[in-house]
Write an enzyme that holds these catalytic residues in place. Structure first.
Site, PDB file in Angstrom:
ATOM      1  CE  LYS A  50      16.321   1.518 -21.620  1.00 12.83           C
ATOM      2  NZ  LYS A  50      16.162   1.586 -20.188  1.00 12.83           N
ATOM      3  CB  CYS A  99      11.261   5.232 -20.867  1.00 19.92           C
ATOM      4  SG  CYS A  99      12.501   6.537 -20.753  1.00 19.92           S
TER       5      CYS A  99
HETATM    6  P1  NAD Z   1      15.790  14.601 -21.231  1.00 21.56           P
HETATM    7  O1  NAD Z   1      14.901  15.176 -22.233  1.00 21.56           O
HETATM    8  O2  NAD Z   1      15.503  14.772 -19.773  1.00 21.56           O
HETATM    9  O3  NAD Z   1      17.278  15.136 -21.465  1.00 21.56           O
HETATM   10  C1  NAD Z   1      17.896  15.253 -22.717  1.00 21.56           C
HETATM   11  C2  NAD Z   1      18.823  16.455 -22.666  1.00 21.56           C
HETATM   12  O4  NAD Z   1      19.602  16.515 -23.881  1.00 21.56           O
HETATM   13  C3  NAD Z   1      18.084  17.799 -22.575  1.00 21.56           C
HETATM   14  O5  NAD Z   1      18.537  18.507 -21.436  1.00 21.56           O
HETATM   15  C4  NAD Z   1      18.448  18.520 -23.884  1.00 21.56           C
HETATM   16  O6  NAD Z   1      18.566  19.919 -23.718  1.00 21.56           O
HETATM   17  C5  NAD Z   1      19.789  17.880 -24.200  1.00 21.56           C
HETATM   18  N1  NAD Z   1      20.193  18.000 -25.609  1.00 21.56           N
HETATM   19  C6  NAD Z   1      19.461  17.800 -26.723  1.00 21.56           C
HETATM   20  N2  NAD Z   1      20.206  18.051 -27.825  1.00 21.56           N
HETATM   21  C7  NAD Z   1      21.440  18.394 -27.401  1.00 21.56           C
HETATM   22  C8  NAD Z   1      22.647  18.765 -28.041  1.00 21.56           C
HETATM   23  N3  NAD Z   1      22.730  18.837 -29.374  1.00 21.56           N
HETATM   24  N4  NAD Z   1      23.712  19.068 -27.296  1.00 21.56           N
HETATM   25  C9  NAD Z   1      23.651  19.023 -25.941  1.00 21.56           C
HETATM   26  N5  NAD Z   1      22.535  18.679 -25.274  1.00 21.56           N
HETATM   27  C10 NAD Z   1      21.440  18.368 -25.985  1.00 21.56           C
HETATM   28  O7  NAD Z   1      15.890  13.045 -21.578  1.00 21.56           O
HETATM   29  P2  NAD Z   1      16.195  11.830 -20.585  1.00 21.56           P
HETATM   30  O8  NAD Z   1      14.962  11.441 -19.880  1.00 21.56           O
HETATM   31  O9  NAD Z   1      17.439  12.085 -19.835  1.00 21.56           O
HETATM   32  O10 NAD Z   1      16.465  10.684 -21.672  1.00 21.56           O
HETATM   33  C11 NAD Z   1      17.627  10.661 -22.448  1.00 21.56           C
HETATM   34  C12 NAD Z   1      17.742   9.302 -23.100  1.00 21.56           C
HETATM   35  O11 NAD Z   1      17.914   8.306 -22.089  1.00 21.56           O
HETATM   36  C13 NAD Z   1      16.512   8.870 -23.894  1.00 21.56           C
HETATM   37  O12 NAD Z   1      16.930   8.123 -25.000  1.00 21.56           O
HETATM   38  C14 NAD Z   1      15.758   7.993 -22.916  1.00 21.56           C
HETATM   39  O13 NAD Z   1      14.952   7.035 -23.568  1.00 21.56           O
HETATM   40  C15 NAD Z   1      16.883   7.313 -22.184  1.00 21.56           C
HETATM   41  N6  NAD Z   1      16.543   6.856 -20.849  1.00 21.56           N
HETATM   42  C16 NAD Z   1      15.814   7.648 -20.018  1.00 21.56           C
HETATM   43  C17 NAD Z   1      15.540   7.216 -18.724  1.00 21.56           C
HETATM   44  C18 NAD Z   1      14.717   8.048 -17.773  1.00 21.56           C
HETATM   45  O14 NAD Z   1      14.377   7.557 -16.715  1.00 21.56           O
HETATM   46  N7  NAD Z   1      14.388   9.276 -18.084  1.00 21.56           N
HETATM   47  C19 NAD Z   1      16.043   5.984 -18.264  1.00 21.56           C
HETATM   48  C20 NAD Z   1      16.815   5.216 -19.143  1.00 21.56           C
HETATM   49  C21 NAD Z   1      17.061   5.659 -20.427  1.00 21.56           C
HETATM   50  C1  UGA Z   2      11.408   2.475 -16.727  1.00 21.29           C
HETATM   51  C2  UGA Z   2      12.214   1.223 -16.391  1.00 21.29           C
HETATM   52  O1  UGA Z   2      11.726   0.658 -15.166  1.00 21.29           O
HETATM   53  C3  UGA Z   2      13.706   1.545 -16.247  1.00 21.29           C
HETATM   54  O2  UGA Z   2      14.445   0.340 -16.026  1.00 21.29           O
HETATM   55  C4  UGA Z   2      14.176   2.198 -17.542  1.00 21.29           C
HETATM   56  O3  UGA Z   2      15.546   2.575 -17.433  1.00 21.29           O
HETATM   57  C5  UGA Z   2      13.346   3.426 -17.815  1.00 21.29           C
HETATM   58  O4  UGA Z   2      11.941   3.050 -17.914  1.00 21.29           O
HETATM   59  C6  UGA Z   2      13.719   4.053 -19.118  1.00 21.29           C
HETATM   60  O5  UGA Z   2      14.167   3.414 -20.026  1.00 21.29           O
HETATM   61  O6  UGA Z   2      13.534   5.261 -19.154  1.00 21.29           O
HETATM   62  P1  UGA Z   2      10.480   4.557 -15.343  1.00 21.29           P
HETATM   63  O7  UGA Z   2       9.757   4.893 -16.600  1.00 21.29           O
HETATM   64  O8  UGA Z   2      11.236   5.605 -14.624  1.00 21.29           O
HETATM   65  O9  UGA Z   2      11.528   3.373 -15.631  1.00 21.29           O
HETATM   66  O10 UGA Z   2       9.427   3.998 -14.295  1.00 21.29           O
HETATM   67  P2  UGA Z   2       8.835   2.578 -13.884  1.00 21.29           P
HETATM   68  O11 UGA Z   2       8.980   2.419 -12.430  1.00 21.29           O
HETATM   69  O12 UGA Z   2       9.319   1.483 -14.727  1.00 21.29           O
HETATM   70  O13 UGA Z   2       7.282   2.818 -14.189  1.00 21.29           O
HETATM   71  C7  UGA Z   2       6.826   3.052 -15.510  1.00 21.29           C
HETATM   72  C8  UGA Z   2       5.319   3.114 -15.520  1.00 21.29           C
HETATM   73  O14 UGA Z   2       4.756   1.824 -15.283  1.00 21.29           O
HETATM   74  C9  UGA Z   2       4.706   4.035 -14.461  1.00 21.29           C
HETATM   75  O15 UGA Z   2       3.646   4.762 -15.032  1.00 21.29           O
HETATM   76  C10 UGA Z   2       4.195   3.080 -13.400  1.00 21.29           C
HETATM   77  O16 UGA Z   2       3.103   3.598 -12.693  1.00 21.29           O
HETATM   78  C11 UGA Z   2       3.777   1.899 -14.265  1.00 21.29           C
HETATM   79  N1  UGA Z   2       3.755   0.612 -13.527  1.00 21.29           N
HETATM   80  C12 UGA Z   2       4.907   0.081 -13.050  1.00 21.29           C
HETATM   81  C13 UGA Z   2       2.550  -0.061 -13.369  1.00 21.29           C
HETATM   82  O17 UGA Z   2       1.481   0.409 -13.823  1.00 21.29           O
HETATM   83  N2  UGA Z   2       2.549  -1.272 -12.722  1.00 21.29           N
HETATM   84  C14 UGA Z   2       3.682  -1.822 -12.222  1.00 21.29           C
HETATM   85  O18 UGA Z   2       3.605  -2.933 -11.647  1.00 21.29           O
HETATM   86  C15 UGA Z   2       4.889  -1.130 -12.385  1.00 21.29           C
END
Ligand code: NAD
Ligand code: UGA
Length: 452
Positions: A226, A282
């Protein structure tokens, strides 16, 4: 399968609803009572295309329920996904206190064998700490496994990414955990549940055999996949942004250069769009966390320092570009289009718009802004320091220049002639290279973009 998902944010909610759509019984837990109450009423706290109808349908069918109670969810489930946040600490390390807190609570509640799965993005070795935390707090010696199952979904296309992923990665220490995790994902592996990107609907069909690669590794490798993947994507963006800056000096066009590079299948054409740099919840935090854990383990991953540096400089260069286009910024009015960190989301965490708008305000400028969905979220960042408008045209009306920061479809198809006549001066500064410079010049714009 009976599944619990702890943390109902972007990842937890999308994972929970998609597992329910796969036919599993899912309990989504969050300690934010307000959020859980809203979800129970069918109000979705985030903007994610297709998510609201899916949540409402699955909740109505009884396959998806929401609670604030971890014990209730743990007792009812065999597989428990932890999807809480892992935000950055001031040092750049990931804050793992939410993970530790949940691991403890899961341990107290366990009454039979469970697989506890890290779905949150965590540094390598976190699995070992989670295992230790559960062992110390689970006094009855209930059997359990800790597994890693990183999530690769993108905001804005989260459901499609979850149901039709390029790969599913699980890091396990036992066959038993691998089998249970495979069962959770079986409908996605055989694509009996998939997603129609165009229609934005879930399709149920006969299993097609193993379509999605299901990669089983050890826990550390899965955790590392990851961080290494996100950092590589961020590196690709910083690389093309560095090339863009060089193009400006060399008289080349970064769009043509990226196309020429991307046609090589070893390089690929994705993530080569130059612009104002990456934002979001992220990439910035994961690259820093990867760098910090590398240092902690004894490897100085200097390349990642440069990825971060180039991204920071990219925003500064854009602000400089605005100043150069305007001569004097003080007392000018700017029309800003796009506030979210990317299109199709209302998420503004680490959005380039924040730094850019703050820089303009600090110089004494006025800002009018429009975003199709992120304006409510934006008010939390800027309060009443900027003015919000109803569409691109009223934003441009009477402004001294237009700045495009997020490439929403609505902006790609707007009436440029109308924008031209609405502006005080025809200055268009495009942070995402959305338009052709020649065409913009033909309309009469003084058009500035990145690396062209
Ligand atoms: P988020 O902040 O949107 O959600 C996290 C949730 O966890 C919140 O609703 C919060 O209230 C809850 N929480 C915190 N402590 C808690 C507890 N003790 N019990 C129950 N709930 C609790 O975060 P997110 O964007 O969903 O990201 C979560 C994880 O997934 C992160 O590690 C992030 O890096 C990873 N991730 C995020 C994305 C994305 O696109 N947002 C994609 C891939 C991975
Ligand atoms: C990114 C990864 O693409 C996901 O695979 C991953 O799960 C996620 O992070 C995570 O771990 O949370 P996300 O942050 O939702 O997803 O969005 P992206 O589409 O990857 O874009 C990230 C940033 O890069 C944005 O600000 C976008 O504008 C920028 N970007 C993306 C560029 O500037 N140039 C590009 O060519 C692509």
């Amino acid at each position: 399968m009976k599944i619990a998902v702890i943390g109902t944010g972007y990842v937890g909610l999308v994972s929970g609803v998609c597992f329910a759509e796969c036919g599993h019984s899912v309990i989504c837990v969050d300690n934010n009572k307000q959020k859980v109450n809203k979800l129970k009423e069918g109000i979705i706290p985030i903007f994610e295309p297709g998510l609201d109808s899916l949540v409402i349908e699955n909740a109505r069918s009884g396959r998806l329920i929401f609670t604030t109670e971890i014990p209730e969810a743990v007792k009812a489930s065999e597989v428990i996904f932890i999807a809480v946040g892992t935000p950055p600490l001031p040092t750049g390390e990931a804050d793992l206190s939410y993970i530790e807190n949940v691991a403890r609570q899961v341990a107290y509640a366990m009454d039979s064998y469970k697989v506890i799965v890290e779905k949150s993005t965590v540094p390598v070795k976190t699995g070992e700490w989670v295992k230790r935390t559960i062992r110390f707090n689970n006094r009855d010696g209930v059997e359990f496994d800790v597994a890693s199952n990183p999530e690769f979904l993108r905001e804005g296309s989260a459901i499609g990414d979850f149901l039709k992923p390029d790969r599913i990665v699980v890091g396990v220490e036992s066959e038993r955990a691998a089998t249970l995790l495979r069962a959770c994902y079986q409908p996605i592996i055989d694509q009996s549940v998939s997603f129609d990107l165009v229609k934005q609907e879930v399709i149920h069909q006969a299993p097609q055999g193993d379509v999605t690669p299901f990669l089983v590794t050890n826990v550390s490798s899965s955790e590392l996949i990851k961080h290494a993947s996100n950092s590589f994507l961020a590196l690709k963006i910083s690389y093309i942004n560095a090339v863009a800056n060089f193009c400006e000096l060399a008289g080349a066009d970064v769009k043509q250069v990226a196309r020429g590079m991307g046609l090589d299948s070893r390089i690929g054409d994705k993530f080569l769009s130059a612009g104002v740099g990456y934002g979001g919840s992220c990439f910035p935090k994961d690259v820093s966390a990867f760098l910090e854990i590398s240092r902690e383990l004894g490897y100085d991953f200097k390349l990642l320092d440069d990825v971060i540096r180039i991204n920071k400089v990219q925003r500064e260069l854009f602000i400089r570009k605005i100043k150069k286009a305007m001569w004097i910024v003080k007392d000018k009015t700017f029309a800003v289009l796009g506030l979210s960190f990317k299109p199709n989301t209302d998420d503004m965490r680490e959005a380039p718009s924040i730094d850019i708008i703050n820089a303009l305000l600090e110089e004494g400028a006025q800002v009018k802004a429009y975003d199709p969905v992120a304006m409510d979220v934006s008010r939390m960042f800027f309060q009443d320091r900027i003015t919000y408008c109803a569409d691109p045209y009223s934003t441009a009306d009477g402004a001294d220049a237009l700045i495009l920061i997020t490439e929403w479809d609505e902006f790609l198809t707007m009436d440029l002639q109308r924008i031209y006549t609405s502006l005080n001066y025809p200055i268009f500064i495009d942070g995402r290279n959305c338009f052709e410079p020649m065409k913009m010049a033909d309309i009469g714009f003084d058009y500035h973009c990145i690396g062209r």
